[in-house]
Write an enzyme that holds these catalytic residues in place. Structure first.
Site, PDB file in Angstrom:
ATOM      1  N   GLY A  14       6.655   6.732  61.097  1.00  0.00           N
ATOM      2  CA  GLY A  14       6.012   6.852  59.795  1.00  0.00           C
ATOM      3  C   GLY A  14       5.797   8.277  59.326  1.00  0.00           C
ATOM      4  O   GLY A  14       5.983   8.585  58.147  1.00  0.00           O
ATOM      5  N   ASN A 119      10.440  -3.464  64.741  1.00  0.00           N
ATOM      6  CA  ASN A 119      11.234  -4.309  65.638  1.00  0.00           C
ATOM      7  C   ASN A 119      10.423  -5.462  66.213  1.00  0.00           C
ATOM      8  O   ASN A 119       9.201  -5.374  66.290  1.00  0.00           O
ATOM      9  CB  ASN A 119      11.785  -3.450  66.784  1.00  0.00           C
ATOM     10  N   ASP A 150      22.050   2.085  63.369  1.00  0.00           N
ATOM     11  CA  ASP A 150      23.246   1.661  64.100  1.00  0.00           C
ATOM     12  C   ASP A 150      24.494   2.327  63.528  1.00  0.00           C
ATOM     13  O   ASP A 150      25.403   2.725  64.260  1.00  0.00           O
ATOM     14  CB  ASP A 150      23.386   0.136  64.046  1.00  0.00           C
ATOM     15  N   ARG A 153      24.347   6.120  64.356  1.00  0.00           N
ATOM     16  CA  ARG A 153      24.777   6.331  65.743  1.00  0.00           C
ATOM     17  C   ARG A 153      26.283   6.162  65.889  1.00  0.00           C
ATOM     18  O   ARG A 153      26.947   6.942  66.590  1.00  0.00           O
ATOM     19  CB  ARG A 153      24.047   5.355  66.666  1.00  0.00           C
ATOM     20  N   HIS A 178      20.242  -6.168  64.974  1.00  0.00           N
ATOM     21  CA  HIS A 178      19.740  -4.820  65.240  1.00  0.00           C
ATOM     22  C   HIS A 178      19.109  -4.716  66.625  1.00  0.00           C
ATOM     23  O   HIS A 178      18.054  -4.132  66.804  1.00  0.00           O
ATOM     24  CB  HIS A 178      18.720  -4.423  64.159  1.00  0.00           C
ATOM     25  N   MET A 229      15.364   7.383  63.683  1.00  0.00           N
ATOM     26  CA  MET A 229      15.059   6.184  62.906  1.00  0.00           C
ATOM     27  C   MET A 229      14.461   6.554  61.561  1.00  0.00           C
ATOM     28  O   MET A 229      14.757   5.922  60.536  1.00  0.00           O
ATOM     29  CB  MET A 229      14.090   5.290  63.691  1.00  0.00           C
TER      30      MET A 229
END
Length: 328
Positions: A14, A119, A150, A153, A178, A229
């Site tokens: 965050g 997640n 994803d 990466r 994911h 992220m």
């Protein structure tokens, strides 16, 4: 004038995500919400010399205000993954957090775009969908699971093998979900053709699927992938913000395939079958999902088998989320 709320703004994802959104010229108001420490984060970020107005909202009593009058809600809230934990291990904690936050959004800004980072995305997005359905405000075109990391990466890891590749320009379609083997990078369909041996393809696919484990191990109990992220989340948010203004932007995202039933036929025929949710390349527009973008070619046999494996795992992940949301 675009208002964005970051729910979980004081956390490991965050904070850098809030910073990156403060730098985005398309953001006019930035609402930062968390249950601890968010006033300090907001005060710090508010000093940055961009035009976005920053406000902090602390605790459950201020949640409704945090999500009132917003155009986009980004949800990185929840606990991070620790060594030995899978994304499924996070479910018991993060499921309740996401459910509470989406209920507030549905009540106060029912037409806001919702981008879920928390997640396990394979289950938290179905939870969000069920909450919105129960409130009578579900629009499949406006709910997204953020799977951009994803793709980020995949692009970076290809360059690790092929240093002549421009990681910033390379786009590898990533479909499925994911987490782990639900992540299916379609390396054969990369925007710039990349020659890989069968062994390289297998190893690279595994690294993309389990890249998060590298970070969890390296941080040695101090958290999971937060900076990368946040970057991926900010990239997806920027794409949505640009699409709101009428620009055509393509991003991969985990969506309800009902957002484009006709466009979903391709991925269903390739192995997704009757699944309600799947990550696919999507063209975004002012209303959210404009269409699912065709892959342009047939994935190879290795990738088709990976889609089959992903579909089996996703069926369980999705059912877990739906069952939780319905309280069955």
């Amino acid at each position: 004038m675009v208002s964005v709320a970051i729910l979980g703004a004081a956390g490991g994802i965050g904070q850098p995500l809030s910073l990156l959104l403060k730098l985005n010229a398309n953001v006019s108001k930035l609402h930062l919400y968390d249950i601890v420490n968010v006033p300090g984060v907001a005060a710090d970020i508010s000093h940055i010399s961009t035009n976005a107005e920053v406000k902090s909202f602390l605790g459950a009593a201020q949640l409704s205000d945090a999500v009132t009058g917003i155009d986009l809600a980004i949800i990185p809230a929840g606990v991070p993954r620790k060594p030995g934990m899978t994304r499924d291990d996070l479910f018991k904690i993060n499921a309740g957090i996401v459910k509470t936050l989406v209920e507030a959004i549905a009540q106060n800004s029912p037409k806001a775009f919702i981008a879920v980072i928390s997640n396990p995305v394979n289950s938290t997005v179905p939870i969000a969908a069920e909450v919105l359905k129960a409130k009578g405000v579900f629009d499949a075109r406006r709910l997204f699971g953020v799977t951009s990391l994803d793709v980020v990466r995949a692009s970076r890891f290809v360059r690790d093998l092929r240093p002549d590749v421009d990681a910033a320009a390379l786009r590898v379609p990533v479909v499925g979900g994911h987490s782990g083997n639900t992540i299916v990078p379609l390396l054969s369909l990369a925007s710039t053709p990349v020659s890989l041996s069968a062994e390289e393809t297998k190893d690279l696919t595994h690294r993309i699927q389990f890249g998060g484990d590298e970070v969890v191990k390296a941080k040695d109990g101090a958290g999971s992938a937060t900076l990368s992220m946040a970057y991926a989340g900010a990239r997806f948010a920027d794409s949505l913000l640009r699409a709101m203004k009428g620009e055509s932007v393509v991003e991969p995202t985990f969506i309800a395939l009902a957002a484009d039933p006709e466009g979903a036929k391709e991925i269903r025929d390739l192995g997704a079958g009757s699944l309600e949710f799947f990550a696919v390349p999507v063209e975004l527009g002012p209303g959210g999902v404009k269409r699912i973008v065709p892959l342009g070619a047939q994935p190879n046999a290795f990738e088709l088998e990976a889609i089959k494996v992903a579909t089996e795992a996703l069926a369980t992940n999705i059912a877990t989320g739906v069952t939780y949301a319905k309280g069955v």
